[in-house]
Design a protein around this motif. Sequence first.
Motif, PDB file in Angstrom:
ATOM      1  N   GLN A  49     152.107 -19.114 -31.686  1.00 22.78           N
ATOM      2  CA  GLN A  49     152.000 -17.858 -30.958  1.00 22.78           C
ATOM      3  C   GLN A  49     150.564 -17.500 -30.600  1.00 22.78           C
ATOM      4  O   GLN A  49     150.306 -16.399 -30.123  1.00 22.78           O
ATOM      5  CB  GLN A  49     152.611 -16.729 -31.785  1.00 22.78           C
ATOM      6  N   LEU A  50     149.641 -18.391 -30.816  1.00 24.35           N
ATOM      7  CA  LEU A  50     148.230 -18.124 -30.568  1.00 24.35           C
ATOM      8  C   LEU A  50     148.012 -17.785 -29.094  1.00 24.35           C
ATOM      9  O   LEU A  50     148.291 -18.589 -28.212  1.00 24.35           O
ATOM     10  CB  LEU A  50     147.418 -19.351 -30.964  1.00 24.35           C
ATOM     11  N   PHE A  51     147.537 -16.583 -28.840  1.00 21.66           N
ATOM     12  CA  PHE A  51     147.301 -16.151 -27.465  1.00 21.66           C
ATOM     13  C   PHE A  51     146.060 -15.272 -27.350  1.00 21.66           C
ATOM     14  O   PHE A  51     145.186 -15.535 -26.529  1.00 21.66           O
ATOM     15  CB  PHE A  51     148.522 -15.385 -26.937  1.00 21.66           C
ATOM     16  N   SER A  52     145.972 -14.243 -28.156  1.00 19.45           N
ATOM     17  CA  SER A  52     144.902 -13.255 -28.013  1.00 19.45           C
ATOM     18  C   SER A  52     143.518 -13.853 -28.227  1.00 19.45           C
ATOM     19  O   SER A  52     142.595 -13.590 -27.435  1.00 19.45           O
ATOM     20  CB  SER A  52     145.095 -12.109 -29.003  1.00 19.45           C
ATOM     21  N   GLU A  53     143.360 -14.627 -29.281  1.00 23.59           N
ATOM     22  CA  GLU A  53     142.042 -15.157 -29.624  1.00 23.59           C
ATOM     23  C   GLU A  53     141.468 -16.053 -28.521  1.00 23.59           C
ATOM     24  O   GLU A  53     140.340 -15.816 -28.072  1.00 23.59           O
ATOM     25  CB  GLU A  53     142.095 -15.899 -30.964  1.00 23.59           C
ATOM     26  N   PRO A  54     142.223 -17.073 -28.050  1.00 21.84           N
ATOM     27  CA  PRO A  54     141.643 -17.884 -26.977  1.00 21.84           C
ATOM     28  C   PRO A  54     141.492 -17.123 -25.662  1.00 21.84           C
ATOM     29  O   PRO A  54     140.575 -17.406 -24.889  1.00 21.84           O
ATOM     30  CB  PRO A  54     142.608 -19.065 -26.826  1.00 21.84           C
ATOM     31  N   THR A  55     142.356 -16.145 -25.421  1.00 18.78           N
ATOM     32  CA  THR A  55     142.236 -15.362 -24.195  1.00 18.78           C
ATOM     33  C   THR A  55     140.956 -14.535 -24.205  1.00 18.78           C
ATOM     34  O   THR A  55     140.253 -14.450 -23.188  1.00 18.78           O
ATOM     35  CB  THR A  55     143.465 -14.455 -24.016  1.00 18.78           C
ATOM     36  N   VAL A  56     140.638 -13.948 -25.344  1.00 16.83           N
ATOM     37  CA  VAL A  56     139.400 -13.179 -25.456  1.00 16.83           C
ATOM     38  C   VAL A  56     138.191 -14.099 -25.329  1.00 16.83           C
ATOM     39  O   VAL A  56     137.236 -13.795 -24.600  1.00 16.83           O
ATOM     40  CB  VAL A  56     139.363 -12.397 -26.791  1.00 16.83           C
ATOM     41  N   LEU A  57     138.213 -15.234 -26.014  1.00 17.72           N
ATOM     42  CA  LEU A  57     137.086 -16.155 -25.953  1.00 17.72           C
ATOM     43  C   LEU A  57     136.946 -16.805 -24.574  1.00 17.72           C
ATOM     44  O   LEU A  57     135.855 -17.213 -24.189  1.00 17.72           O
ATOM     45  CB  LEU A  57     137.197 -17.218 -27.041  1.00 17.72           C
ATOM     46  N   ARG A  58     138.019 -16.867 -23.823  1.00 14.81           N
ATOM     47  CA  ARG A  58     137.978 -17.448 -22.470  1.00 14.81           C
ATOM     48  C   ARG A  58     137.077 -16.631 -21.552  1.00 14.81           C
ATOM     49  O   ARG A  58     136.479 -17.170 -20.621  1.00 14.81           O
ATOM     50  CB  ARG A  58     139.386 -17.520 -21.900  1.00 14.81           C
ATOM     51  N   THR A  59     136.955 -15.340 -21.831  1.00 12.20           N
ATOM     52  CA  THR A  59     136.117 -14.490 -20.989  1.00 12.20           C
ATOM     53  C   THR A  59     134.629 -14.767 -21.187  1.00 12.20           C
ATOM     54  O   THR A  59     133.831 -14.404 -20.329  1.00 12.20           O
ATOM     55  CB  THR A  59     136.396 -12.997 -21.259  1.00 12.20           C
ATOM     56  N   ILE A  60     134.263 -15.401 -22.308  1.00 10.20           N
ATOM     57  CA  ILE A  60     132.841 -15.629 -22.562  1.00 10.20           C
ATOM     58  C   ILE A  60     132.459 -17.104 -22.601  1.00 10.20           C
ATOM     59  O   ILE A  60     131.292 -17.424 -22.775  1.00 10.20           O
ATOM     60  CB  ILE A  60     132.388 -14.931 -23.871  1.00 10.20           C
TER      61      ILE A  60
ATOM     62  N   GLY B 128     133.200 -28.816 -28.534  1.00 13.89           N
ATOM     63  CA  GLY B 128     133.638 -29.384 -29.802  1.00 13.89           C
ATOM     64  C   GLY B 128     133.890 -28.353 -30.894  1.00 13.89           C
ATOM     65  O   GLY B 128     134.560 -28.655 -31.881  1.00 13.89           O
ATOM     66  N   ASN B 129     133.375 -27.139 -30.733  1.00 15.68           N
ATOM     67  CA  ASN B 129     133.492 -26.130 -31.790  1.00 15.68           C
ATOM     68  C   ASN B 129     134.388 -24.953 -31.454  1.00 15.68           C
ATOM     69  O   ASN B 129     134.696 -24.155 -32.335  1.00 15.68           O
ATOM     70  CB  ASN B 129     132.104 -25.592 -32.150  1.00 15.68           C
ATOM     71  N   VAL B 130     134.806 -24.813 -30.208  1.00 17.96           N
ATOM     72  CA  VAL B 130     135.563 -23.618 -29.836  1.00 17.96           C
ATOM     73  C   VAL B 130     136.909 -23.550 -30.564  1.00 17.96           C
ATOM     74  O   VAL B 130     137.352 -22.468 -30.955  1.00 17.96           O
ATOM     75  CB  VAL B 130     135.728 -23.513 -28.301  1.00 17.96           C
ATOM     76  N   LEU B 131     137.543 -24.678 -30.804  1.00 21.11           N
ATOM     77  CA  LEU B 131     138.810 -24.673 -31.552  1.00 21.11           C
ATOM     78  C   LEU B 131     138.598 -24.142 -32.964  1.00 21.11           C
ATOM     79  O   LEU B 131     139.399 -23.356 -33.469  1.00 21.11           O
ATOM     80  CB  LEU B 131     139.426 -26.072 -31.585  1.00 21.11           C
ATOM     81  N   TRP B 132     137.493 -24.564 -33.600  1.00 17.73           N
ATOM     82  CA  TRP B 132     137.198 -24.091 -34.945  1.00 17.73           C
ATOM     83  C   TRP B 132     136.843 -22.607 -34.943  1.00 17.73           C
ATOM     84  O   TRP B 132     137.145 -21.894 -35.899  1.00 17.73           O
ATOM     85  CB  TRP B 132     136.079 -24.928 -35.566  1.00 17.73           C
ATOM     86  N   SER B 133     136.239 -22.138 -33.886  1.00 16.01           N
ATOM     87  CA  SER B 133     135.934 -20.711 -33.768  1.00 16.01           C
ATOM     88  C   SER B 133     137.214 -19.897 -33.649  1.00 16.01           C
ATOM     89  O   SER B 133     137.363 -18.851 -34.278  1.00 16.01           O
ATOM     90  CB  SER B 133     135.027 -20.449 -32.566  1.00 16.01           C
ATOM     91  N   ILE B 134     138.157 -20.385 -32.852  1.00 17.04           N
ATOM     92  CA  ILE B 134     139.443 -19.709 -32.712  1.00 17.04           C
ATOM     93  C   ILE B 134     140.182 -19.725 -34.047  1.00 17.04           C
ATOM     94  O   ILE B 134     140.760 -18.711 -34.465  1.00 17.04           O
ATOM     95  CB  ILE B 134     140.283 -20.368 -31.599  1.00 17.04           C
ATOM     96  N   ALA B 135     140.160 -20.860 -34.736  1.00 25.02           N
ATOM     97  CA  ALA B 135     140.817 -20.950 -36.049  1.00 25.02           C
ATOM     98  C   ALA B 135     140.176 -19.986 -37.040  1.00 25.02           C
ATOM     99  O   ALA B 135     140.877 -19.355 -37.842  1.00 25.02           O
ATOM    100  CB  ALA B 135     140.744 -22.379 -36.571  1.00 25.02           C
TER     101      ALA B 135
END
Length: 151
Positions: A84-95, A11-18
């Motif tokens: 164009q959002l790519f880097s932030e979720p890609t980095v967070l995807r690793t953790i 529920g919070n990962v979207l807000w973390s990316i934002a």
Amino acid sequence: MTSSLRFLSKGNVLWSIANVATWQWTGYNMIIIFAALQAIQREMFEAARIDGANNWQIAWRIKVPLVAPAILITGLFSVVGTLQLFSEPTVLRTITGNVTYNYTPNMIVYNLAFGSDQPYYSAAVAVVIAIGAFLLSFGFLRMLQRRNPDE
């Protein structure tokens, strides 16, 4: 009693990316707005003070209207940047497992091209995203133009 907030929960990962994206581009947007503020002639402030305006009135009646185009352009950049959002979720995807391979449109394009070996389909999706960005930008500018028909 401590309450732990899980920033990477479903529920919070979207807000973390934002949050990451917002702070990543805040400096860039501030430079644009600061440049617009610096372009305002100081004589306007002096004239307003002579006419009896206080700091609050100068800010809202002179600075904000003259900086509004810069604020609007940063808003447009933010709309396009969202697609164009790519880097932030890609980095967070690793953790965290809460960001999937198709979390954003650009992640879908990347995974189609390199994960599924479908470069042509990936290119078609990228073109659709580009057209979508154009239409959103065009709609955003038209909406602003309707609001300010004298520009």
